[in-house]
Design a protein around this motif. Structure first.
Motif, PDB file in Angstrom:
ATOM      1  N   LEU A 175       0.806  -1.218   0.000  1.00  0.00           N
ATOM      2  CA  LEU A 175       0.000   0.000   0.000  1.00  0.00           C
ATOM      3  C   LEU A 175       0.839   1.268   0.000  1.00  0.00           C
ATOM      4  CD1 LEU A 175      -2.671  -1.132   2.621  1.00  0.00           C
ATOM      5  CD2 LEU A 175      -2.918  -1.081   0.131  1.00  0.00           C
ATOM      6  N   SER A 176       2.122   1.174   0.308  1.00  0.00           N
ATOM      7  CA  SER A 176       2.955   2.374   0.393  1.00  0.00           C
ATOM      8  C   SER A 176       4.349   2.195  -0.205  1.00  0.00           C
ATOM      9  CB  SER A 176       3.094   2.812   1.860  1.00  0.00           C
ATOM     10  OG  SER A 176       3.655   1.774   2.642  1.00  0.00           O
ATOM     11  N   ASN A 177       4.619   1.032  -0.791  1.00  0.00           N
ATOM     12  CA  ASN A 177       5.945   0.756  -1.334  1.00  0.00           C
ATOM     13  C   ASN A 177       5.821   0.511  -2.837  1.00  0.00           C
ATOM     14  OD1 ASN A 177       8.430  -0.377  -2.106  1.00  0.00           O
ATOM     15  ND2 ASN A 177       8.743  -1.304  -0.091  1.00  0.00           N
ATOM     16  N   ALA A 178       6.326   1.445  -3.634  1.00  0.00           N
ATOM     17  CA  ALA A 178       6.146   1.395  -5.090  1.00  0.00           C
ATOM     18  C   ALA A 178       6.909   0.255  -5.750  1.00  0.00           C
ATOM     19  CB  ALA A 178       6.575   2.722  -5.711  1.00  0.00           C
ATOM     20  N   ASN A 179       7.802  -0.407  -5.030  1.00  0.00           N
ATOM     21  CA  ASN A 179       8.619  -1.465  -5.619  1.00  0.00           C
ATOM     22  C   ASN A 179       8.001  -2.858  -5.503  1.00  0.00           C
ATOM     23  OD1 ASN A 179      10.954   0.028  -6.548  1.00  0.00           O
ATOM     24  ND2 ASN A 179      11.382   0.432  -4.401  1.00  0.00           N
ATOM     25  N   ILE A 180       6.872  -2.975  -4.830  1.00  0.00           N
ATOM     26  CA  ILE A 180       6.318  -4.294  -4.547  1.00  0.00           C
ATOM     27  C   ILE A 180       5.331  -4.760  -5.609  1.00  0.00           C
ATOM     28  CG2 ILE A 180       4.815  -5.567  -2.958  1.00  0.00           C
ATOM     29  CD1 ILE A 180       6.142  -4.182  -0.668  1.00  0.00           C
ATOM     30  N   PHE A 181       5.455  -6.026  -5.978  1.00  0.00           N
ATOM     31  CA  PHE A 181       4.500  -6.705  -6.842  1.00  0.00           C
ATOM     32  C   PHE A 181       3.952  -7.899  -6.071  1.00  0.00           C
ATOM     33  CE2 PHE A 181       6.919  -4.233  -9.759  1.00  0.00           C
ATOM     34  CZ  PHE A 181       6.103  -4.000 -10.849  1.00  0.00           C
ATOM     35  N   GLN A 182       2.659  -7.875  -5.760  1.00  0.00           N
ATOM     36  CA  GLN A 182       2.035  -8.941  -4.992  1.00  0.00           C
ATOM     37  C   GLN A 182       1.295  -9.876  -5.948  1.00  0.00           C
ATOM     38  OE1 GLN A 182       0.483  -7.827  -1.133  1.00  0.00           O
ATOM     39  NE2 GLN A 182      -1.335  -9.093  -1.470  1.00  0.00           N
ATOM     40  N   VAL A 183       1.783 -11.084  -6.091  1.00  0.00           N
ATOM     41  CA  VAL A 183       1.248 -12.034  -7.066  1.00  0.00           C
ATOM     42  C   VAL A 183      -0.091 -12.608  -6.630  1.00  0.00           C
ATOM     43  CG1 VAL A 183       1.652 -14.265  -8.197  1.00  0.00           C
ATOM     44  CG2 VAL A 183       3.521 -12.614  -7.987  1.00  0.00           C
ATOM     45  N   ASN A 184      -0.194 -12.984  -5.349  1.00  0.00           N
ATOM     46  CA  ASN A 184      -1.408 -13.621  -4.850  1.00  0.00           C
ATOM     47  C   ASN A 184      -2.453 -12.554  -4.540  1.00  0.00           C
ATOM     48  OD1 ASN A 184      -3.087 -15.665  -4.096  1.00  0.00           O
ATOM     49  ND2 ASN A 184      -1.871 -16.349  -2.351  1.00  0.00           N
ATOM     50  N   THR A 185      -3.599 -12.614  -5.212  1.00  0.00           N
ATOM     51  CA  THR A 185      -4.621 -11.571  -5.102  1.00  0.00           C
ATOM     52  C   THR A 185      -5.265 -11.557  -3.718  1.00  0.00           C
ATOM     53  OG1 THR A 185      -5.123 -11.993  -7.431  1.00  0.00           O
ATOM     54  CG2 THR A 185      -6.670 -10.617  -6.219  1.00  0.00           C
ATOM     55  N   PRO A 186      -5.296 -10.406  -3.032  1.00  0.00           N
ATOM     56  CA  PRO A 186      -6.001 -10.314  -1.744  1.00  0.00           C
ATOM     57  C   PRO A 186      -7.476 -10.678  -1.923  1.00  0.00           C
ATOM     58  CG  PRO A 186      -4.633  -8.370  -2.089  1.00  0.00           C
ATOM     59  CD  PRO A 186      -4.636  -9.123  -3.382  1.00  0.00           C
ATOM     60  N   GLN A 223      -0.746 -21.459 -15.513  1.00  0.00           N
ATOM     61  CA  GLN A 223      -1.583 -21.618 -14.320  1.00  0.00           C
ATOM     62  C   GLN A 223      -1.971 -20.274 -13.715  1.00  0.00           C
ATOM     63  OE1 GLN A 223      -1.133 -24.473 -10.567  1.00  0.00           O
ATOM     64  NE2 GLN A 223       0.273 -22.739 -10.395  1.00  0.00           N
ATOM     65  N   THR A 224      -1.078 -19.278 -13.865  1.00  0.00           N
ATOM     66  CA  THR A 224      -1.260 -17.977 -13.233  1.00  0.00           C
ATOM     67  C   THR A 224      -1.417 -16.891 -14.276  1.00  0.00           C
ATOM     68  OG1 THR A 224       0.291 -18.749 -11.541  1.00  0.00           O
ATOM     69  CG2 THR A 224      -0.319 -16.419 -11.485  1.00  0.00           C
ATOM     70  N   GLY A 225      -2.421 -16.027 -14.108  1.00  0.00           N
ATOM     71  CA  GLY A 225      -2.560 -14.856 -14.958  1.00  0.00           C
ATOM     72  C   GLY A 225      -1.995 -13.653 -14.240  1.00  0.00           C
ATOM     73  N   PHE A 226      -1.495 -12.670 -14.991  1.00  0.00           N
ATOM     74  CA  PHE A 226      -0.909 -11.474 -14.389  1.00  0.00           C
ATOM     75  C   PHE A 226      -1.603 -10.232 -14.936  1.00  0.00           C
ATOM     76  CE2 PHE A 226       2.377 -14.731 -14.351  1.00  0.00           C
ATOM     77  CZ  PHE A 226       2.775 -14.704 -13.016  1.00  0.00           C
ATOM     78  N   ASP A 227      -2.268  -9.503 -14.064  1.00  0.00           N
ATOM     79  CA  ASP A 227      -2.918  -8.242 -14.408  1.00  0.00           C
ATOM     80  C   ASP A 227      -2.671  -7.295 -13.246  1.00  0.00           C
ATOM     81  OD1 ASP A 227      -4.432  -6.249 -15.537  1.00  0.00           O
ATOM     82  OD2 ASP A 227      -6.375  -7.137 -15.034  1.00  0.00           O
ATOM     83  N   PHE A 228      -1.467  -6.707 -13.232  1.00  0.00           N
ATOM     84  CA  PHE A 228      -1.056  -5.892 -12.097  1.00  0.00           C
ATOM     85  C   PHE A 228      -1.657  -4.492 -12.173  1.00  0.00           C
ATOM     86  CE2 PHE A 228       2.359  -9.071 -11.928  1.00  0.00           C
ATOM     87  CZ  PHE A 228       2.309  -9.386 -10.579  1.00  0.00           C
ATOM     88  N   GLU A 229      -2.226  -4.054 -11.064  1.00  0.00           N
ATOM     89  CA  GLU A 229      -2.764  -2.706 -10.933  1.00  0.00           C
ATOM     90  C   GLU A 229      -2.100  -2.014  -9.754  1.00  0.00           C
ATOM     91  OE1 GLU A 229      -6.974  -2.665 -10.633  1.00  0.00           O
ATOM     92  OE2 GLU A 229      -7.306  -3.766 -12.508  1.00  0.00           O
ATOM     93  N   TRP A 264       1.245   6.133  -5.266  1.00  0.00           N
ATOM     94  CA  TRP A 264       2.560   6.018  -4.631  1.00  0.00           C
ATOM     95  C   TRP A 264       2.868   4.607  -4.148  1.00  0.00           C
ATOM     96  CZ3 TRP A 264      -1.735   8.478  -2.867  1.00  0.00           C
ATOM     97  CH2 TRP A 264      -2.351   7.958  -1.736  1.00  0.00           C
ATOM     98  N   GLY A 265       1.926   3.700  -4.274  1.00  0.00           N
ATOM     99  CA  GLY A 265       2.129   2.348  -3.764  1.00  0.00           C
ATOM    100  C   GLY A 265       2.578   1.363  -4.824  1.00  0.00           C
ATOM    101  N   GLY A 266       2.525   0.096  -4.455  1.00  0.00           N
ATOM    102  CA  GLY A 266       2.957  -0.974  -5.342  1.00  0.00           C
ATOM    103  C   GLY A 266       1.827  -1.539  -6.175  1.00  0.00           C
ATOM    104  N   PHE A 267       2.023  -2.783  -6.594  1.00  0.00           N
ATOM    105  CA  PHE A 267       1.109  -3.403  -7.539  1.00  0.00           C
ATOM    106  C   PHE A 267       0.510  -4.693  -6.977  1.00  0.00           C
ATOM    107  CE2 PHE A 267       4.173  -0.895  -9.801  1.00  0.00           C
ATOM    108  CZ  PHE A 267       3.470  -0.291 -10.824  1.00  0.00           C
ATOM    109  N   ILE A 268      -0.779  -4.881  -7.236  1.00  0.00           N
ATOM    110  CA  ILE A 268      -1.472  -6.107  -6.845  1.00  0.00           C
ATOM    111  C   ILE A 268      -1.952  -6.814  -8.103  1.00  0.00           C
ATOM    112  CG2 ILE A 268      -3.616  -6.993  -5.826  1.00  0.00           C
ATOM    113  CD1 ILE A 268      -3.274  -5.075  -3.549  1.00  0.00           C
ATOM    114  N   ASN A 269      -1.745  -8.106  -8.151  1.00  0.00           N
ATOM    115  CA  ASN A 269      -2.226  -8.895  -9.284  1.00  0.00           C
ATOM    116  C   ASN A 269      -3.726  -9.115  -9.133  1.00  0.00           C
ATOM    117  OD1 ASN A 269      -2.495 -10.587 -11.469  1.00  0.00           O
ATOM    118  ND2 ASN A 269      -1.591 -12.367 -10.452  1.00  0.00           N
TER     119      ASN A 269
END
Length: 599
Positions: free
Chosen positions: A351-362, A563-569, A574-579
């Protein structure tokens, strides 16, 4: 610390003051009189929760409830929340760079007008919001503003300055001793003190040049309005990488005599990633893969983060426990390294780190998107929510689905399962004019086993009712017991993971995995080996094509995972990305299975 190994593989990786929000499906205008410096407005997006919004802005859930009492019950996408500004006046200078004000963009505002309003240079606003562009600088969007104004934030530069000091010559001092003492040549000394040509005498006062390092403060250069606003449209240069350096951090537990079931999963993930490396061999790039055993806790991790392989990495993948993810996320942010969190979906750093890519969707994002997809599919159908008493319910998903249906004016009916009366009660709810979609409120096998047979009998004996079933990701693990029923009931499921075992791509992966490692994949969902492969294929190729700042070109990256799709938003400016990718898997009555992405 146990560093398993370093694999060096040569590879080819071939947004005056109004703001709108939806309330009871009507747009409301927030006027200037309603705006003040102590609050700003956040427009709720799909998948966000009060908790995630509070965390995003560094306030508490109670702060939001206090200003928005109705949010205690629920929030909905498109509505706005009042958010209190944090008190940054008492922030220490050491933490000044971590303190921000938040601003909701209003009509007619520009990047230049905000830089004037807050006395902060346009480039500083851009730097505080890595996701800021013409597309995201829009009415209603929130950006963060560095809290310290321009007058308090001078440009600091260390300069070497030469000054003259006066020096009184002592008894018995010679030219040689003075020159050596002040590290100066005799020619330079005589140039400044011509009288020294007649010799050095005690008591003489001479000038000595001395170099000192001074911190010079300069006002930030003034930029014209056009130049400031142009910062939003300036293309960002691709930072090319000749060799992709990747650090994989997983709890391999090398101290275990025999790897546990959990450890075996992480080993399989690593093995799948190695296959991705091999598959990209012919695209013309090199990868240096450094693999580390993090163990449990942070003791080993602290040592790992001192390794050169981490500091020099373009990409860090891994860390499993939240107590490990935090330090790695901080390290990645400090060193501007992209960090992929592959497993957990319960982490706040994104939520506050622009370098993060979270693969597993919350789950909140997954349920919001699945509800959207379900309503897209079944908006004109006869929807029946089936409650199975005594089984664990998908209450958060059902809540999200009902909210979506209510917002779209989609009607539904509800039925509680009873073994004695179910066939009769269900038939009474079916329609011959519309497809009837049955959505159980529980995703357990226990619930499915209770109603699937009588529901299938209705579908087969009375096909005029056109019965369809809509269910959950975990149903993929029930295929041994329920596959024929899924086909007979024309079943749809939503999931963030799905691998079609009959597809050539999955079959080829299985074959290659067995050839390399002389074993088969662990029969779990999702399969960690394929997850490692898909993750490697997406990120390694992204860096190869678009450099270490590949996030600026995410819209151009189209990898079809097996097996995994990637659609990062990006979660905010200012934050990172969630798949946010999910699949709709359809078990068709003709015994075919299709998988479609929801975008």
């Amino acid at each position: 610390m146990n560093k398993i190994s370093i694999y060096v593989l040569t590879l080819c990786l071939s947004l005056s003051a109004v703001s709108l929000y939806a309330q009871n499906n009507k747009a409301r205008i927030i006027t200037t009189n309603e705006l003040n410096d102590n609050i700003f407005y956040h427009t709720i997006e799909r998948g966000q929760t009060v908790y995630s919004i509070a965390t995003m802005y560094g306030v508490t859930v109670d702060d939001i409830y206090r200003l928005n009492p109705e949010s205690r019950e629920s929030i909905k996408a498109g509505a706005t929340l009042k958010i209190p500004q944090k008190d940054v006046s008492s922030a220490s200078m050491e933490k000044a760079e971590d303190n921000y004000l938040y601003h909701t963009i209003q009509p007619k505002e520009t990047l230049y007008s905000l830089s004037i309003r807050y006395s902060v240079p346009g480039p500083d606003i851009i730097a505080a919001n890595p996701g800021l562009s013409v597309a995201t600088f829009t009415i209603g969007k929130t950006i963060r503003i560095p809290a310290t104004p321009i007058e308090s934030r001078p440009t600091k530069e260390v300069k070497t300055v030469t000054r003259e000091i006066e020096y009184t010559v002592s008894k018995k001092e010679t030219m040689y001793r003075i020159c050596r003492k002040f590290n100066i040549s005799s020619a330079e000394l005589i140039k400044r003190n011509p009288e020294l040509k007649n010799g050095v005498k005690a008591g003489m006062v001479i000038k000595i040049p001395v170099q000192t390092k001074d911190v010079v403060s300069e006002a930030a250069p003034v930029m014209h309005e056009r130049d400031v606003n142009a910062l939003l449209t300036t293309p960002k240069e691709i930072k090319r990488v000749n060799m992709i350096k990747v650090a994989l951090l997983l709890p391999f537990m090398t101290n275990e005599v025999k790897p546990s079931a959990t450890t075996q999963r992480f080993i399989e993930y690593y093995e799948g990633m190695l296959l991705a490396v091999d598959s990209l061999r012919n695209s013309g790039c090199s990868i240096e893969l450094s693999v580390f055993d993090t163990g449990n806790g942070t003791k080993k991790l602290k040592e790992i983060l001192k390794e050169d392989a981490l500091k020099e990495a373009n990409l860090i993948v891994g860390a499993v426990q939240n107590e490990q993810i935090g330090p790695v996320a901080e390290f990645a942010e400090k060193n501007n390294i992209k960090y992929v969190i592959p497993f957990t979906s319960k982490n706040d750093d994104v939520l506050s780190n622009a370098n993060i890519f979270q693969v597993n969707t919350p789950h909140s994002y997954l349920y919001a998107k699945a509800s959207q997809a379900g309503c897209d599919l079944f908006a004109n159908d006869n929807i029946i929510l089936l409650k199975v008493a005594g089984t664990e319910e998908k209450s958060d998903f059902i809540k999200a689905l009902k909210a979506e249906m209510k917002q779209r004016n989609i009607t539904w009916r509800e039925l509680t399962y009873s073994p004695e009366t179910f066939p009769v009660e269900m038939e009474a709810m079916l329609s011959k004019d519309k497809r009837s979609v049955v959505i159980p409120t529980s995703g357990t096998l226990e619930a499915l086993n209770k109603f699937k047979s009588p529901l299938r009998m209705l579908a087969e004996t009375k096909p005029e009712y056109n019965i369809t079933l809509f269910g959950y990701p975990e149903w993929q693990t029930y295929t041994r017991e329920c596959l024929d029923d899924f086909f007979a009931l024309n079943t749809y499921i939503y999931s963030n993971f799905y691998a079609d075992n009959l597809s050539p791509e999955v079959s080829d992966f299985y074959t290659k995995y067995k050839t390399w490692y002389s074993k088969t994949l662990i029969n779990i969902f999702p399969k960690y080996g394929i997850l490692g492969f898909d993750t490697g294929m997406f990120f390694f190729d992204a860096i190869k094509k678009y450099g270490s700042n590949f996030e600026n070109n995410l819209n151009k990256i189209h990898y079809k995972g097996i097996q995994t799709g990637f659609d990062f938003e990006r979660v905010n400016n200012w934050g990172g990305f969630i798949n946010t990718n999910i699949f709709i898997v359809h078990y068709q009555s003709d015994y075919n299975v299709t998988r479609s992405e929801v975008r």
